[in-house]
Design a protein around this motif. Structure first.
Motif, short mmCIF file in Angstrom:
data_model
loop_
_atom_site.label_atom_id
_atom_site.label_comp_id
_atom_site.label_asym_id
_atom_site.label_seq_id
_atom_site.Cartn_x
_atom_site.Cartn_y
_atom_site.Cartn_z
N ALA A 1 0.82 -1.22 0.00
CA ALA A 1 0.00 0.00 0.00
C ALA A 1 0.85 1.27 0.00
N CYS A 2 1.95 1.23 -0.74
CA CYS A 2 2.81 2.43 -0.81
C CYS A 2 2.24 3.47 -1.77
N ASN A 3 1.31 3.04 -2.63
CA ASN A 3 0.63 3.93 -3.58
C ASN A 3 1.55 4.44 -4.70
N THR A 4 2.74 3.86 -4.84
CA THR A 4 3.63 4.26 -5.91
C THR A 4 3.00 4.01 -7.28
N CYS A 5 2.26 2.92 -7.38
CA CYS A 5 1.60 2.59 -8.65
C CYS A 5 0.62 3.69 -9.06
N THR A 6 -0.16 4.16 -8.12
CA THR A 6 -1.13 5.21 -8.43
C THR A 6 -0.43 6.50 -8.82
N ARG A 7 0.62 6.84 -8.09
CA ARG A 7 1.32 8.10 -8.38
C ARG A 7 2.03 8.05 -9.73
N SER A 8 2.40 6.86 -10.19
CA SER A 8 3.13 6.77 -11.46
C SER A 8 2.23 6.59 -12.66
N CYS A 9 0.94 6.38 -12.45
CA CYS A 9 0.04 6.07 -13.57
C CYS A 9 -0.20 7.31 -14.43
N PRO A 10 0.16 7.29 -15.72
CA PRO A 10 -0.06 8.47 -16.57
C PRO A 10 -1.53 8.70 -16.88
N GLN A 11 -2.38 7.71 -16.60
CA GLN A 11 -3.82 7.86 -16.81
C GLN A 11 -4.52 8.40 -15.56
N GLY A 12 -3.78 8.52 -14.47
CA GLY A 12 -4.39 9.01 -13.24
C GLY A 12 -5.35 8.02 -12.61
N LEU A 13 -5.14 6.73 -12.84
CA LEU A 13 -6.04 5.72 -12.28
C LEU A 13 -5.67 5.40 -10.83
N PRO A 14 -6.65 5.03 -10.03
CA PRO A 14 -6.38 4.62 -8.64
C PRO A 14 -5.89 3.17 -8.61
N VAL A 15 -4.67 2.97 -9.07
CA VAL A 15 -4.16 1.61 -9.29
C VAL A 15 -4.12 0.82 -7.98
N MET A 16 -3.60 1.45 -6.93
CA MET A 16 -3.52 0.72 -5.66
C MET A 16 -4.91 0.33 -5.17
N ASP A 17 -5.88 1.19 -5.40
CA ASP A 17 -7.24 0.87 -4.97
C ASP A 17 -7.75 -0.40 -5.63
N TYR A 18 -7.47 -0.55 -6.93
CA TYR A 18 -8.03 -1.76 -7.56
C TYR A 18 -7.23 -3.00 -7.21
N ILE A 19 -5.97 -2.84 -6.83
CA ILE A 19 -5.23 -4.00 -6.33
C ILE A 19 -5.79 -4.41 -4.96
N GLN A 20 -6.12 -3.43 -4.14
CA GLN A 20 -6.74 -3.75 -2.85
C GLN A 20 -8.11 -4.40 -3.06
N ALA A 21 -8.85 -3.94 -4.06
CA ALA A 21 -10.14 -4.57 -4.38
C ALA A 21 -9.93 -6.00 -4.86
N ALA A 22 -8.86 -6.24 -5.60
CA ALA A 22 -8.54 -7.60 -6.05
C ALA A 22 -8.27 -8.51 -4.85
N LEU A 23 -7.59 -7.97 -3.86
CA LEU A 23 -7.33 -8.76 -2.65
C LEU A 23 -8.63 -9.12 -1.94
N ARG A 24 -9.59 -8.23 -2.00
CA ARG A 24 -10.89 -8.50 -1.36
C ARG A 24 -11.78 -9.38 -2.22
N GLY A 25 -11.35 -9.66 -3.45
CA GLY A 25 -12.14 -10.50 -4.34
C GLY A 25 -13.25 -9.77 -5.05
N ASP A 26 -13.17 -8.43 -5.09
CA ASP A 26 -14.20 -7.62 -5.72
C ASP A 26 -13.86 -7.41 -7.19
N ILE A 27 -14.22 -8.38 -8.02
CA ILE A 27 -13.86 -8.35 -9.44
C ILE A 27 -14.49 -7.17 -10.15
N GLU A 28 -15.73 -6.88 -9.84
CA GLU A 28 -16.42 -5.77 -10.50
C GLU A 28 -15.72 -4.44 -10.23
#
Length: 257
Positions: free
Chosen positions: A115-142
């Motif tokens: 959860a360092c959020n480096t992925c989100t900060r580096s995304c040129p699309q401005g996507l909440p990358v870390m958020d969707y990885i955390q959602a993947a951990l919770r099994g929230d595919i949608e």
């Protein structure tokens, strides 16, 4: 008579160049004399072929960008990186039954997210990358599918990740699962596919294919859009995903509304 362009200094692979301000990094490299046959693609910010690392003058930090979307800066020191491969475990989408552990089973490295959020900060699309990885951990595919919807798979997030997570591959599998198994069948889509298969639009398609490029471009620029779907619909692909489920920066989403 137009004003002469202001020149800025950029350093590319250790060599300084004077280039006009206002150019994208990609255009500045070509102005400097580089013929780009790799690391360049659509030039529109969609294909993810031109990930670039750079430093700003006086800063030790490494910044990331798409070269076709970022303007050159005075004192910029940059280098392009090769494409980022996505070695993943092979899967047969037709044989997968989506479960809460599916993404973790195919990408066990997501359990190492710190959860360092480096992925989100580096995304040129401005996507909440870390958020969707955390959602993947919770099994929230949608949720993974929705938050990663605009991913262009440039791979910058993975190149910066200390846990070696292939974020874009996780998002891609989630979107495939969501599209195949979780979205209710669309009556409108089935109707339109049936019309296409029956040849209803063959004449129009032939007309478009025979148009000169300029006329085709004009048609594209004058195109109209159907009214947006109900934003409150249960399966609206455009609805926002603001909820307090994400542990670190969900508040940023809420504040950005």
């Amino acid at each position: 008579m137009s004003e002469p362009a202001t020149l800025v200094t950029m350093e590319l692979m250790g060599k300084e160049y004077r280039v006009p301000s206002g150019l994208t990094i990609l255009a500045a490299m070509e102005y400097a004399g580089y013929k780009l046959v790799r690391g360049v693609g659509c030039r529109g910010g969609f294909c993810g072929a031109c990930p670039t690392l750079y430093r700003r003058e006086g800063s030790h930090r490494i910044f990331t960008a798409l070269a076709c979307q970022t303007l050159v800066e005075d004192g910029m020191c940059l280098v392009q990186i090769p494409f980022v491969p996505a070695p993943t475990k092979p899967y047969d989408l037709h044989s997968i039954t989506p479960q809460s552990t599916t993404l973790l089973r195919f990408f066990p490295e997501i359990a190492g997210c710190v959860a360092c959020n480096t992925c989100t900060r580096s995304c040129p699309q401005g996507l909440p990358v870390m958020d969707y990885i955390q959602a993947a951990l919770r099994g929230d595919i949608e949720r993974v599918a929705m938050l990663s919807f605009d991913c262009i798979a440039c791979g910058i997030c993975s190149s910066r990740c200390p846990a070696d997570i292939k974020h874009y591959a996780v998002g891609l599998l989630a979107r495939r699962l969501y599209g195949k198994y979780l979205v209710p069948p669309s009556a409108d889509l089935a109707l339109r596919v049936g019309e296409i298969e029956a040849g209803r639009y063959d004449a129009e398609l032939r007309e478009l294919m025979e148009l000169p490029l300029a006329d085709l471009r004009a048609r594209y620029e004058q195109r109209t859009f159907e009214p947006a779907a109900d934003q409150n619909g249960e399966y609206s692909a455009t609805r926002r995903y603001n909820s307090p489920m994400d542990p670190v920066d969900y508040q940023d989403e809420l504040e950005g509304v």
